[in-house]
Design a protein around this motif. Sequence first.
Motif, mmCIF file in Angstrom:
data_model
loop_
_atom_site.group_PDB
_atom_site.id
_atom_site.type_symbol
_atom_site.label_atom_id
_atom_site.label_comp_id
_atom_site.label_asym_id
_atom_site.label_seq_id
_atom_site.Cartn_x
_atom_site.Cartn_y
_atom_site.Cartn_z
ATOM 1 N N UNK A 299 34.951 43.098 39.974
ATOM 2 C CA UNK A 299 36.233 42.993 39.272
ATOM 3 C C UNK A 299 37.077 41.836 39.816
ATOM 4 N N UNK A 300 37.073 41.655 41.130
ATOM 5 C CA UNK A 300 37.832 40.559 41.730
ATOM 6 C C UNK A 300 37.244 39.209 41.342
ATOM 7 N N UNK A 301 35.918 39.137 41.263
ATOM 8 C CA UNK A 301 35.287 37.883 40.836
ATOM 9 C C UNK A 301 35.655 37.532 39.406
ATOM 10 N N UNK A 302 35.630 38.522 38.517
ATOM 11 C CA UNK A 302 36.004 38.274 37.129
ATOM 12 C C UNK A 302 37.463 37.835 37.023
ATOM 13 N N UNK A 303 38.313 38.459 37.824
ATOM 14 C CA UNK A 303 39.735 38.103 37.803
ATOM 15 C C UNK A 303 39.961 36.669 38.251
ATOM 16 N N UNK A 304 39.336 36.270 39.356
ATOM 17 C CA UNK A 304 39.488 34.906 39.850
ATOM 18 C C UNK A 304 38.903 33.897 38.875
ATOM 19 N N UNK A 305 37.761 34.235 38.271
ATOM 20 C CA UNK A 305 37.158 33.321 37.297
ATOM 21 C C UNK A 305 38.035 33.163 36.058
ATOM 22 N N UNK A 306 38.638 34.266 35.597
ATOM 23 C CA UNK A 306 39.512 34.196 34.425
ATOM 24 C C UNK A 306 40.755 33.354 34.711
ATOM 25 N N UNK A 307 41.346 33.551 35.909
ATOM 26 C CA UNK A 307 42.539 32.779 36.264
ATOM 27 C C UNK A 307 42.207 31.293 36.366
ATOM 28 N N UNK A 308 41.067 30.983 36.960
ATOM 29 C CA UNK A 308 40.673 29.581 37.100
ATOM 30 C C UNK A 308 40.426 28.935 35.738
ATOM 31 N N UNK A 309 39.742 29.659 34.837
ATOM 32 C CA UNK A 309 39.463 29.101 33.509
ATOM 33 C C UNK A 309 40.737 28.958 32.684
#
Length: 357
Positions: A299-309
Amino acid sequence: MEKTSWDAADIPEVDACPPVVKEDTSGSRPTQNFQPDIRVERKRIPGKSRSLVSLCVGNLGRHLEDIIEEIHLVAPSFPPSVKASLLAIARRRGLLCDELLVALADETWELLDVSGSDITDASIEALAKICTRLRAVDISGCSRLTPRAVRVLVQHSPSLHTLRWGGTALSNTTARLALGYILPKLNRNEEAEESWEELDIERVGKGGQSLRWLVWPSIDEKSKERMETECPRVVVNPKLFSKGLSVPWEARPGTVLDATFLEDIDPDTWAVKTSRTGGFQVLPRKDLHSKETAVLSIAERFKLAFISRDERLAPKRAKNFRQNQRRAEKAWLKTDPEAKARAWAGMARKSLKGLEG
């Protein structure tokens, strides 16, 4: 025993005064009284006497957990050096938190060391807007920071030339995701603007334009290769004796940025154990080498990836929005006769004014 008059008495004189030569009125050879070198005697004294300011700062740092709730009321009256010393003491005692960092932030700071603390993005974003003169920052071991904090910090620090980060599993992951924010480069737009007037100058360049030194001891091979390919100007993990390079002390291995603020402070100040209990809870220092923090959750990985994109595509969305507005205005002028007539009338008025002028 001969009696000695007051004129012949050997009285020690004030330091920094030249030796005094006293003349004998009897006509004999003048006698010279030599002043003892007090500065040499001071060097022999074991230990160095601390200044009154250092003693006061040490006393505040020793009882910092008792005043941390109300420090925002008195911190504005402190000199910048005192604020920096208190911040360094709080970091060593494990008391550095968001409230304390924001309360002590000073606009004249050029060095910032928050390594190994539990600060979050909120305090870094607030501090970046205050301390715009930062030239060296150490955020290594800050496991609660995300790439968003790095982006804001670089954005508001145009003089930043040294960045120290990484050190733990979470901070290394944040460093890899935030690598695109610190690399100095130009924006690449897929579609050019119609005129220079429509070009936003703030979007021409991004990243750390002044960044020259990156201290990341645990850098992975992929990130290192990316740094060498995209921005060879930034030196990663510079060595002390590098050929052709003059490495500043902020980027040298083993450097502690806030050590200069504690040169005259008693080391026993930050050796005091924290035993505060009450409404204000200081977050405990995490075990940086535990297995629980070794891998990020999905979940944390998806969150960081979404914020970066989302942050990467934000400029393109704004540009498409402006272009759609201009296209809608042009289409409206072509389809609406009244709007077309007003446009032609405006052009005619401009032409008449030009002829009259």
